[in-house]
Design a protein around this motif. Structure first.
Motif, mmCIF file in Angstrom:
data_model
loop_
_atom_site.group_PDB
_atom_site.id
_atom_site.type_symbol
_atom_site.label_atom_id
_atom_site.label_comp_id
_atom_site.label_asym_id
_atom_site.label_seq_id
_atom_site.Cartn_x
_atom_site.Cartn_y
_atom_site.Cartn_z
ATOM 1 N N SER A 30 0.807 -1.214 0.000
ATOM 2 C CA SER A 30 0.000 0.000 0.000
ATOM 3 C C SER A 30 0.846 1.272 0.000
ATOM 4 C CB SER A 30 -0.951 -0.003 1.195
ATOM 5 O OG SER A 30 -0.201 -0.045 2.387
ATOM 6 N N LYS A 31 2.025 1.198 -0.567
ATOM 7 C CA LYS A 31 2.870 2.383 -0.731
ATOM 8 C C LYS A 31 2.970 2.689 -2.226
ATOM 9 C CE LYS A 31 5.601 1.727 3.423
ATOM 10 N NZ LYS A 31 4.664 2.424 4.244
ATOM 11 N N THR A 32 3.254 3.932 -2.545
ATOM 12 C CA THR A 32 3.307 4.334 -3.952
ATOM 13 C C THR A 32 4.630 3.925 -4.599
ATOM 14 O OG1 THR A 32 4.282 6.496 -3.490
ATOM 15 C CG2 THR A 32 1.851 6.345 -3.493
ATOM 16 N N LEU A 33 4.612 3.859 -5.908
ATOM 17 C CA LEU A 33 5.821 3.530 -6.662
ATOM 18 C C LEU A 33 6.913 4.565 -6.401
ATOM 19 C CD1 LEU A 33 7.033 1.566 -8.755
ATOM 20 C CD2 LEU A 33 6.265 3.144 -10.516
ATOM 21 N N LYS A 34 6.525 5.820 -6.259
ATOM 22 C CA LYS A 34 7.508 6.878 -6.008
ATOM 23 C C LYS A 34 8.302 6.611 -4.731
ATOM 24 C CE LYS A 34 8.180 11.745 -5.553
ATOM 25 N NZ LYS A 34 7.932 13.004 -6.083
ATOM 26 N N GLU A 35 7.624 6.139 -3.698
ATOM 27 C CA GLU A 35 8.317 5.827 -2.447
ATOM 28 C C GLU A 35 9.350 4.717 -2.660
ATOM 29 O OE1 GLU A 35 5.716 6.129 1.294
ATOM 30 O OE2 GLU A 35 4.288 5.769 -0.343
ATOM 31 N N TYR A 36 8.977 3.703 -3.427
ATOM 32 C CA TYR A 36 9.915 2.607 -3.693
ATOM 33 C C TYR A 36 11.007 3.029 -4.668
ATOM 34 C CZ TYR A 36 7.010 -0.516 -0.991
ATOM 35 O OH TYR A 36 6.318 -1.115 0.041
ATOM 36 N N GLN A 37 10.695 3.937 -5.566
ATOM 37 C CA GLN A 37 11.702 4.443 -6.498
ATOM 38 C C GLN A 37 12.831 5.116 -5.723
ATOM 39 O OE1 GLN A 37 10.124 7.100 -9.457
ATOM 40 N NE2 GLN A 37 12.124 7.581 -10.287
ATOM 41 N N GLU A 38 12.483 5.913 -4.731
ATOM 42 C CA GLU A 38 13.503 6.556 -3.897
ATOM 43 C C GLU A 38 14.290 5.526 -3.105
ATOM 44 O OE1 GLU A 38 11.670 9.614 -1.527
ATOM 45 O OE2 GLU A 38 10.708 10.493 -3.285
#
Length: 120
Positions: free
Chosen positions: A54-62
């Motif tokens: 339930s986290k966004t792709l942007k969070e994982y991208q960082e």
């Protein structure tokens, strides 16, 4: 974001992902790609498993940017070690080791090709 960074376990290249019945520890090298679905991210793994968080792709991208991950478009973050082939075109396409074909945005094409050349 600090809590996310703590998920990476130093030299062990692990990430802890929330799962319905607890948490799953994943070796970063076993992640083929991450796919955005609104406010969720789907992790596609080497063993064909999928884990939805339930986290966004942007969070994982960082979080995964320090590894061999690259955002080829708004909805896909790929692990460059799992790229099988690049097909030319406006932005082009990537064929991943699991057979998935993914479109590359025109804006990301040049940087992607530079990154892929470092794996040669």
């Amino acid at each position: 974001m600090n809590a996310l960074k703590e998920n990476i376990r130093g030299i062990f290249n692990k990430i802890i992902l929330p799962a319905p019945n607890g948490k799953v520890v994943i070796d970063v090298n076993n992640i083929i790609r991450c796919e955005a679905q609104i406010n969720y991210t789907i992790f596609h793994l080497m063993n064909k498993d999928k884990i939805t968080t339930s986290k966004t792709l942007k969070e994982y991208q960082e979080l995964l940017g320090e590894y061999s991950f690259f955002c080829i478009q708004k909805s896909h973050l790929v692990n460059l070690i799992h790229v099988k082939r690049y097909y030319s075109g406006r932005g082009g396409q990537l064929e991943m080791k699991d057979g998935t074909l993914l479109q590359v945005s025109r804006d990301q094409k040049k940087l992607l090709l530079e990154k892929l050349s470092t794996f040669s």
